[in-house]
Design an enzyme around this catalytic site. Structure first.
Site, mmCIF file in Angstrom:
data_model
loop_
_atom_site.group_PDB
_atom_site.id
_atom_site.type_symbol
_atom_site.label_atom_id
_atom_site.label_comp_id
_atom_site.label_asym_id
_atom_site.label_seq_id
_atom_site.Cartn_x
_atom_site.Cartn_y
_atom_site.Cartn_z
ATOM 1 N N HIS A 86 4.253 -5.780 -13.851
ATOM 2 C CA HIS A 86 5.080 -5.186 -14.917
ATOM 3 C C HIS A 86 6.574 -5.344 -14.632
ATOM 4 O O HIS A 86 7.370 -4.467 -14.942
ATOM 5 C CB HIS A 86 4.751 -3.699 -15.116
ATOM 6 C CG HIS A 86 3.356 -3.441 -15.574
ATOM 7 N ND1 HIS A 86 3.002 -3.305 -16.891
ATOM 8 C CD2 HIS A 86 2.203 -3.275 -14.879
ATOM 9 C CE1 HIS A 86 1.698 -3.066 -16.989
ATOM 10 N NE2 HIS A 86 1.186 -3.056 -15.779
ATOM 11 N N ASN A 158 -1.405 1.177 -21.169
ATOM 12 C CA ASN A 158 -1.280 -0.213 -21.629
ATOM 13 C C ASN A 158 -1.556 -0.285 -23.124
ATOM 14 O O ASN A 158 -2.018 0.699 -23.720
ATOM 15 C CB ASN A 158 -2.292 -1.109 -20.909
ATOM 16 C CG ASN A 158 -1.846 -1.487 -19.496
ATOM 17 O OD1 ASN A 158 -0.667 -1.425 -19.167
ATOM 18 N ND2 ASN A 158 -2.793 -1.882 -18.676
ATOM 19 N N HIS A 350 4.635 7.464 -12.352
ATOM 20 C CA HIS A 350 3.597 7.834 -11.385
ATOM 21 C C HIS A 350 2.521 8.644 -12.118
ATOM 22 O O HIS A 350 2.815 9.721 -12.633
ATOM 23 C CB HIS A 350 4.249 8.665 -10.272
ATOM 24 C CG HIS A 350 3.299 9.221 -9.280
ATOM 25 N ND1 HIS A 350 2.082 8.638 -8.991
ATOM 26 C CD2 HIS A 350 3.387 10.309 -8.474
ATOM 27 C CE1 HIS A 350 1.462 9.349 -8.080
ATOM 28 N NE2 HIS A 350 2.223 10.374 -7.749
HETATM 29 FE FE1 HDD Z 1 -0.242 -0.093 -12.663
HETATM 30 C C1 HDD Z 1 3.117 -0.498 -12.649
HETATM 31 C C2 HDD Z 1 -0.173 0.427 -16.081
HETATM 32 C C3 HDD Z 1 -3.658 0.147 -12.713
HETATM 33 C C4 HDD Z 1 -0.288 -0.337 -9.309
HETATM 34 N N1 HDD Z 1 1.199 -0.067 -14.086
HETATM 35 C C5 HDD Z 1 2.523 -0.246 -13.876
HETATM 36 C C6 HDD Z 1 3.224 -0.133 -15.122
HETATM 37 C C7 HDD Z 1 2.290 0.130 -16.085
HETATM 38 C C8 HDD Z 1 1.014 0.181 -15.430
HETATM 39 C C9 HDD Z 1 2.551 0.319 -17.566
HETATM 40 C C10 HDD Z 1 4.719 -0.296 -15.306
HETATM 41 C C11 HDD Z 1 5.411 1.025 -15.223
HETATM 42 C C12 HDD Z 1 6.890 0.833 -15.440
HETATM 43 O O1 HDD Z 1 7.260 0.501 -16.581
HETATM 44 O O2 HDD Z 1 7.639 1.019 -14.490
HETATM 45 N N2 HDD Z 1 -1.646 0.137 -14.122
HETATM 46 C C13 HDD Z 1 -1.409 0.435 -15.437
HETATM 47 C C14 HDD Z 1 -2.644 0.787 -16.073
HETATM 48 C C15 HDD Z 1 -3.633 0.704 -15.144
HETATM 49 C C16 HDD Z 1 -3.000 0.316 -13.902
HETATM 50 C C17 HDD Z 1 -2.762 1.180 -17.529
HETATM 51 C C18 HDD Z 1 -5.085 0.976 -15.265
HETATM 52 C C19 HDD Z 1 -5.612 1.717 -16.178
HETATM 53 N N3 HDD Z 1 -1.704 -0.132 -11.274
HETATM 54 C C20 HDD Z 1 -3.061 0.017 -11.492
HETATM 55 C C21 HDD Z 1 -3.755 0.055 -10.218
HETATM 56 C C22 HDD Z 1 -2.797 -0.077 -9.239
HETATM 57 C C23 HDD Z 1 -1.523 -0.193 -9.929
HETATM 58 C C24 HDD Z 1 -5.256 0.220 -10.058
HETATM 59 C C25 HDD Z 1 -2.933 -0.111 -7.749
HETATM 60 C C26 HDD Z 1 -4.002 0.160 -7.072
HETATM 61 N N4 HDD Z 1 1.166 -0.426 -11.239
HETATM 62 C C27 HDD Z 1 0.918 -0.471 -9.913
HETATM 63 C C28 HDD Z 1 2.166 -0.663 -9.083
HETATM 64 C C29 HDD Z 1 3.267 -0.597 -10.160
HETATM 65 C C30 HDD Z 1 2.486 -0.526 -11.453
HETATM 66 C C31 HDD Z 1 2.167 -1.837 -8.186
HETATM 67 C C32 HDD Z 1 4.343 -1.682 -10.109
HETATM 68 C C33 HDD Z 1 5.648 -0.968 -10.218
HETATM 69 C C34 HDD Z 1 5.321 0.448 -10.196
HETATM 70 O O3 HDD Z 1 3.978 0.610 -10.049
HETATM 71 O O4 HDD Z 1 6.095 1.370 -10.262
HETATM 72 O O5 HDD Z 1 2.269 0.350 -8.147
#
Ligand code: HDD
Length: 709
Positions: A86, A158, A350
């Protein structure tokens, strides 16, 4: 005992608070370009910022130059790591107004009647780097921070209601497979490559999400025209202590609309910032994007299932026909960020940011997310104090005992940051229900043994993809077939293609056959009987309804040497219909005294939702006939080839095309015949009225013949 945290605060009208309770206005002025004099970061006024201090006019630069060192050092450290996923996004401030309809299921204050809560929403693509194009085929993030008076609530969802994987431990694997290949770092922001399809054909739980990606949902027309989903099942608690399982939905006021694949590819080249620009322009022009927040209320039971659907499995939806989405409030995006880095880049979401009255479930994807988001900010935002950045500051008063670390901005007073203590008055006190404490809901954990397994219900990977496929209209199905044909056509390994075809065979034989035909491969038989346990869900189709047209862009094409006074009335009428008129002419300057917005050199059909042609501009010298030939369009006698191309592209993309006066002859010469979605009249007024009506359905869907997806 009253907790200091809740004194005198309500949900609405809140200002960000630092951990020490200081409002941002108490902070040193950090905005630049405001004061009379340029200063150093220490406030010393500067005489010169363009020349380094040298030993003589032609001599070497002196290490002594402290202004030079401050300026260059700061620049050298301007970039921070982009998000692991993202990375590319756009955001806006807004306000959430609660209808109060959720008060029977939750005690969360921001969902009570009349509560008004400031918000910040960030939309994103998943796979691309920060500088990648907006209109790639991908899932879109839809993350909203509600700055509630009881603590911040982050709904990190999402635009697709299911996820690739069921257990968060696989997240690094799916992302490694989907990101560019590690040797050449290509392709950028694409799922059309071998490792992605290798993963999803091996981990067949991903087939449902992938099918949504291949449908038109993977290429939204605008962030403003996307649904959003919390995906996981959450648990709510009401004032009586009763629990309910819920799923969150965002419903856009403008409906759900998509680009065509050809448009998406063209836009990636000509305006990679298309979605970002669209969001900012709409807000700036006062066409504030809106969504209704809705919940599906699913009851709580020991098995956490609904009509046989496992509510803890994030690859499953509950069809709206089985559990209606009940509106609980409205989000309006009202203000663009002032500084991209400070707000859009530094915002940190978060899923564990929860107010009292909303809690998580044991969904194994959500459980892992609860760890990951907190953790990733330590690297991305450089330490444990990222919640003190202005955009991340809660609007609720904070009284924590977290201390020190990189980026600590608060000047904490007191001597005893632990509790209980006998030196700082014993404070702070803990809160009970009466003081709106967050409660971990006392849910019974089934007796079990430790293991690395999932419930057997998680093994059903095909009933829902099949339901989704059967819910699409024929034209949406054709787009989906074309998308699979493109993506798998980009895979080099035939074993990967073949394995993905075996997955498609279990979703639908026609889908499988058509994609196999496109690849020149044999369609396999389904390994198991088709799973028809779920009826199609009409709510999953994007077609068949009419929506408001706010913020749609209408290209008005005129001959500047022949435009009359009626042009001003037409542009005004477009604006009165809440749409954006864009005046296009062969050259810049004015037409009938009005400024020309775009010329034939800068405009391309994909910028417009519909066009109106009102004259026959004489081809200018810079007209490029080769453009016409590239698109395979027949040469049109007597009209500018770039205009012919624009009209032909609008036709191909099933857009409404209007023509009045001499424009009628122009569209005919461009090869457009009288047919649905082609509106002609002597006067522009009636043309605009009919075009507006047509835009309610987004496209002239009849124009997509079976041969033309
Ligand atoms: Fe995630 C970012 C949505 C599963 C780890 N995620 C991130 C963002 C969105 C989502 C919209 C961007 C937020 C922003 O604008 O800063 N992610 C989802 C959805 C998931 C999902 C809808 C499942 C239903 N994500 C998911 C899992 C993991 C992550 C299972 C890790 C095990 N996601 C992350 C991350 C991010 C992230 C790597 C990247 C930057 C952040 O978190 O802040 O930790």
């Amino acid at each position: 005992m009253t907790d200091q945290q809740h004194q005198g605060r309500s949900t609405d009208g809140l200002e960000p608070r630092t951990p020490t309770g200081a409002a941002p206005s108490d902070e040193p002025e950090s905005a630049a370009q405001q004061g009379q004099f340029l200063t150093t970061s220490q406030g010393a006024r500067l005489r010169d910022t363009d020349h380094s201090l040298k030993a003589g006019r032609r001599g070497p630069v002196l290490l002594q130059d402290h202004h030079l060192r401050e300026k260059i050092t700061h620049f050298d450290h301007e970039r921070i790591p982009e998000r692991a996923v993202h990375a590319r996004g756009a955001a806006a401030h807004g306000v959430f107004e609660s209808y109060g309809t959720a008060s029977s299921v939750t005690r969360a204050a921001f969902l009570q009647h009349g509560a008004v809560t400031p918000t910040f929403t960030r939309f994103s693509t998943v796979l691309g780097s920060r500088g990648s194009a907006d209109t790639v085929r991908d899932t879109r993030g839809f993350a909203t921070k509600f700055y509630t008076g009881e603590g911040t609530f982050d709904l990190v969802g999402n635009n697709i209601p299911v996820f690739f994987i069921q257990d968060g431990i696989k997240f690094p694997d799916v992302i490694h497979a989907a990101k560019p290949h590690p040797d050449r770092e290509i392709p950028q922001a694409q799922s059309a490559h071998d490792t992605f399809w290798d993963f999803v054909s091996l981990h067949t739980e991903a087939q449902h999400h992938t099918l949504w990606n291949m449908s038109d949902r993977g290429i939204p027309r605008s962030f403003r025209m996307m649904e959003g989903f919390g995906i996981h099942t959450f648990r709510m608690e009401n004032a009586q202590g009763e629990h309910t399982l819920v799923k969150f939905h965002w419903k856009p006021a403008l409906g759900v609309h998509s680009l065509t694949w050809e448009e998406a590819q063209m836009v990636s080249g000509m305006d990679p910032d298309f979605h970002r620009r669209d969001l900012a322009d709409a807000i700036e022009s006062g066409a504030f994007p809106q969504w209704e927040l809705g919940i599906q209320v699913l009851g709580d039971n020991e098995n956490q299932t609904f009509e046989g659907i496992d509510l803890l499995d994030p690859t499953k939806i509950v069809p709206e026909e089985l559990a209606a989405v009940q509106a609980v409030g409205r989000l309006t995006l009202t203000r663009n960020p002032e500084n991209y880095f400070a707000e859009t880049e530094q915002v940190a979401f978060h899923p564990g940011n929860l107010p009292p009255g909303i809690d998580v479930t044991d969904d194994p994807l959500l459980q892992v997310r609860l760890f990951s988001y907190q953790d990733t900010q330590l690297t991305r935002l450089g330490g444990p104090n990222w919640n003190q950045l202005p955009i991340n500051r809660p609007h609720a008063p904070v009284n924590d005992m977290l201390r020190d670390g990189y980026g600590e901005q608060a000047d904490h007073s007191g001597t005893a940051p632990y509790r209980p203590n006998s030196l700082d008055g014993g404070c702070p006190f803990t809160a009970g229900d009466a003081e709106h404490a967050f409660t971990d809901l006392p849910v019974r954990v089934p007796e079990s043994v430790k293991n690395r397994e999932l419930a057997s219900s998680f093994e059903d990977h095909y009933s829902q993809p099949r339901m989704f496929w059967r819910s699409l209209t024929p034209v949406e199905q054709r787009h989906t077939i074309a998308a699979y044909s493109f993506e798998l056509g980009k895979c080099r390994e035939s074993a990967v293609r073949r394995r993905q075809l075996t997955c498609l065979a279990r979703i639908d034989p026609t889908l499988c056959q058509r994609v196999a035909d496109a690849l020149g491969m044999e369609a396999p038989e389904p390994a198991e009987p088709l799973d028809d346990r779920l009826d199609p869900s009409p709510a999953l189709s994007q077609l068949g309804r009419s929506w408001p047209v706010d913020g749609r862009r209408i290209g008005v094409i005129v001959d500047p040497d022949d435009a009359d006074d009626g042009l001003a009335d037409l542009l005004e009428a477009v604006a009165d219909a809440s749409m954006t008129p864009v005046l296009v002419a062969p050259r810049g300057g004015t037409a009938a005294g009005l400024p020309v917005d775009e010329t034939f050199a800068t405009a391309r059909s994909v910028e417009f939702d519909a066009i109106m042609v009102g004259g026959n501009p004489v081809p200018t010298e810079d007209a490029t006939p080769s453009l016409d030939q590239k698109a395979g369009a027949p040469a049109a006698a007597g009209i500018d080839p770039r205009l012919a191309l624009m009209i032909q592209e609008c036709w191909r993309h099933a857009k409404a095309i209007g023509a009045w006066g001499r424009g009628r002859q122009v569209i005919a010469e461009a090869g457009v015949q009288a047919s649905p979605g082609v509106v002609e009249d002597d006067r522009p007024g009636p043309v605009l009225d009919e075009l507006t009506e047509l835009l309610g359905a987004h496209r002239v869907w009849q124009r997509f013949t079976p041969e033309r997806a």
